[in-house]
Motif scaffolding. Structure first.
Motif, mmCIF file in Angstrom:
data_model
loop_
_atom_site.group_PDB
_atom_site.id
_atom_site.type_symbol
_atom_site.label_atom_id
_atom_site.label_comp_id
_atom_site.label_asym_id
_atom_site.label_seq_id
_atom_site.Cartn_x
_atom_site.Cartn_y
_atom_site.Cartn_z
ATOM 1 N N GLU A 64 40.597 62.009 39.493
ATOM 2 C CA GLU A 64 40.834 62.615 40.813
ATOM 3 C C GLU A 64 40.244 64.021 40.895
ATOM 4 N N THR A 65 40.243 64.752 39.787
ATOM 5 C CA THR A 65 39.642 66.089 39.782
ATOM 6 C C THR A 65 38.147 66.004 40.045
ATOM 7 N N ILE A 66 37.504 65.048 39.400
ATOM 8 C CA ILE A 66 36.063 64.859 39.617
ATOM 9 C C ILE A 66 35.804 64.458 41.068
ATOM 10 N N THR A 67 36.653 63.573 41.595
ATOM 11 C CA THR A 67 36.500 63.141 42.980
ATOM 12 C C THR A 67 36.612 64.323 43.933
ATOM 13 N N ALA A 68 37.606 65.152 43.720
ATOM 14 C CA ALA A 68 37.836 66.284 44.624
ATOM 15 C C ALA A 68 36.759 67.362 44.507
ATOM 16 N N TRP A 69 36.378 67.698 43.296
ATOM 17 C CA TRP A 69 35.464 68.817 43.085
ATOM 18 C C TRP A 69 33.993 68.435 43.087
ATOM 19 N N ALA A 70 33.676 67.195 42.775
ATOM 20 C CA ALA A 70 32.267 66.804 42.720
ATOM 21 C C ALA A 70 31.889 65.876 43.866
ATOM 22 N N TRP A 71 32.584 64.753 44.003
ATOM 23 C CA TRP A 71 32.176 63.763 44.993
ATOM 24 C C TRP A 71 32.429 64.219 46.421
ATOM 25 N N GLY A 72 33.451 65.022 46.640
ATOM 26 C CA GLY A 72 33.701 65.533 47.996
ATOM 27 C C GLY A 72 32.535 66.358 48.522
ATOM 28 N N PRO A 73 32.184 67.455 47.828
ATOM 29 C CA PRO A 73 31.033 68.254 48.274
ATOM 30 C C PRO A 73 29.715 67.476 48.262
ATOM 31 N N LEU A 74 29.544 66.608 47.267
ATOM 32 C CA LEU A 74 28.317 65.819 47.200
ATOM 33 C C LEU A 74 28.229 64.847 48.377
ATOM 34 N N SER A 75 29.359 64.312 48.791
ATOM 35 C CA SER A 75 29.388 63.426 49.962
ATOM 36 C C SER A 75 29.035 64.194 51.232
ATOM 37 N N LEU A 76 29.537 65.402 51.356
ATOM 38 C CA LEU A 76 29.196 66.246 52.501
ATOM 39 C C LEU A 76 27.704 66.560 52.511
ATOM 40 N N TRP A 77 27.154 66.906 51.358
ATOM 41 C CA TRP A 77 25.721 67.179 51.242
ATOM 42 C C TRP A 77 24.907 65.938 51.630
ATOM 43 N N THR A 78 25.377 64.765 51.215
ATOM 44 C CA THR A 78 24.696 63.516 51.554
ATOM 45 C C THR A 78 24.698 63.283 53.059
ATOM 46 N N LEU A 85 20.761 61.068 46.921
ATOM 47 C CA LEU A 85 22.161 61.491 47.027
ATOM 48 C C LEU A 85 23.071 60.300 47.320
ATOM 49 N N GLN A 86 22.649 59.418 48.210
ATOM 50 C CA GLN A 86 23.438 58.222 48.528
ATOM 51 C C GLN A 86 23.657 57.389 47.274
ATOM 52 N N LEU A 87 22.620 57.231 46.481
ATOM 53 C CA LEU A 87 22.725 56.458 45.249
ATOM 54 C C LEU A 87 23.694 57.121 44.271
ATOM 55 N N ALA A 88 23.595 58.430 44.103
ATOM 56 C CA ALA A 88 24.467 59.147 43.169
ATOM 57 C C ALA A 88 25.937 59.068 43.589
ATOM 58 N N VAL A 89 26.214 59.327 44.851
ATOM 59 C CA VAL A 89 27.593 59.286 45.342
ATOM 60 C C VAL A 89 28.156 57.871 45.253
ATOM 61 N N SER A 90 27.376 56.899 45.631
ATOM 62 C CA SER A 90 27.840 55.511 45.604
ATOM 63 C C SER A 90 28.112 55.039 44.184
ATOM 64 N N LEU A 91 27.246 55.396 43.241
ATOM 65 C CA LEU A 91 27.489 55.040 41.841
ATOM 66 C C LEU A 91 28.763 55.700 41.320
ATOM 67 N N GLY A 92 28.975 56.955 41.703
ATOM 68 C CA GLY A 92 30.187 57.655 41.287
ATOM 69 C C GLY A 92 31.444 57.008 41.848
ATOM 70 N N GLN A 93 31.406 56.623 43.118
ATOM 71 C CA GLN A 93 32.554 55.959 43.735
ATOM 72 C C GLN A 93 32.814 54.600 43.099
ATOM 73 N N LEU A 94 31.755 53.854 42.866
ATOM 74 C CA LEU A 94 31.899 52.543 42.238
ATOM 75 C C LEU A 94 32.464 52.681 40.824
#
Length: 106
Positions: free
Chosen positions: A2-16, A30-39
Motif C-alpha cells: 500500500e505504501t508503494i501504491t500511495a507514493w509511487a503509483w498514485g503520482p505515476l498514474s497522474l503523470w500518465t 507510462l501506461q505500461l509501467a503503471v499497468s504492470l505495477g497494478q497487475l
C-alpha cells in the motif's frame, strides 16, 4: 504494498493521465509501467491471501468473498491486462514504423 501504491503509483498514474491529455510521446511507456505495477500488486494480494488460507474473511460468503474479494479485485486484473495489451500494440506499431523509416534511409 500500500505504501508503494500511495507514493509511487498514485503520482505515476497522474503523470500518465496528463501525458495522455497532452499527447506526449512517452504516454504508452507510462501506461505500461503503471499497468504492470497494478497487475503485480493485485496478483501479490491474491497470492498472499491464498497462502494465508483465506483467513482474513469469510470463505465462500457471497458478499465478502465473491463480491468484495474476487470480483472487486478481479477488475484490477482485467483492466491493467487490457491496458498492457494496448500499450504493447501501440509501442510495437511505433517501433515497426521507426524500423521501416530507418530501412528506407539506408
Amino acid at each position: 504494498m500500500e505504501t508503494i501504491t500511495a507514493w509511487a503509483w498514485g503520482p505515476l498514474s497522474l503523470w500518465t493521465a496528463l501525458a495522455f491529455l497532452r499527447h506526449q510521446p512517452h504516454r504508452y511507456v507510462l501506461q505500461l509501467a503503471v499497468s504492470l505495477g497494478q497487475l503485480y500488486g493485485d496478483v501479490l494480494y491474491f497470492y498472499t491471501e491464498y497462502r494465508d488460507g483465506f483467513s482474513h474473511g469469510q470463505m465462500w460468503h457471497p458478499l465478502y468473498f465473491w463480491f468484495y474479494f474476487v470480483f472487486m479485485n478481479a477488475i484490477w486484473i482485467v483492466i491493467p491486462s487490457a491496458l498492457i495489451l494496448d500499450a504493447w500494440r501501440h509501442l510495437s506499431t511505433a517501433q515497426s514504423a521507426l524500423d521501416s523509416a530507418k530501412r528506407k534511409e539506408d
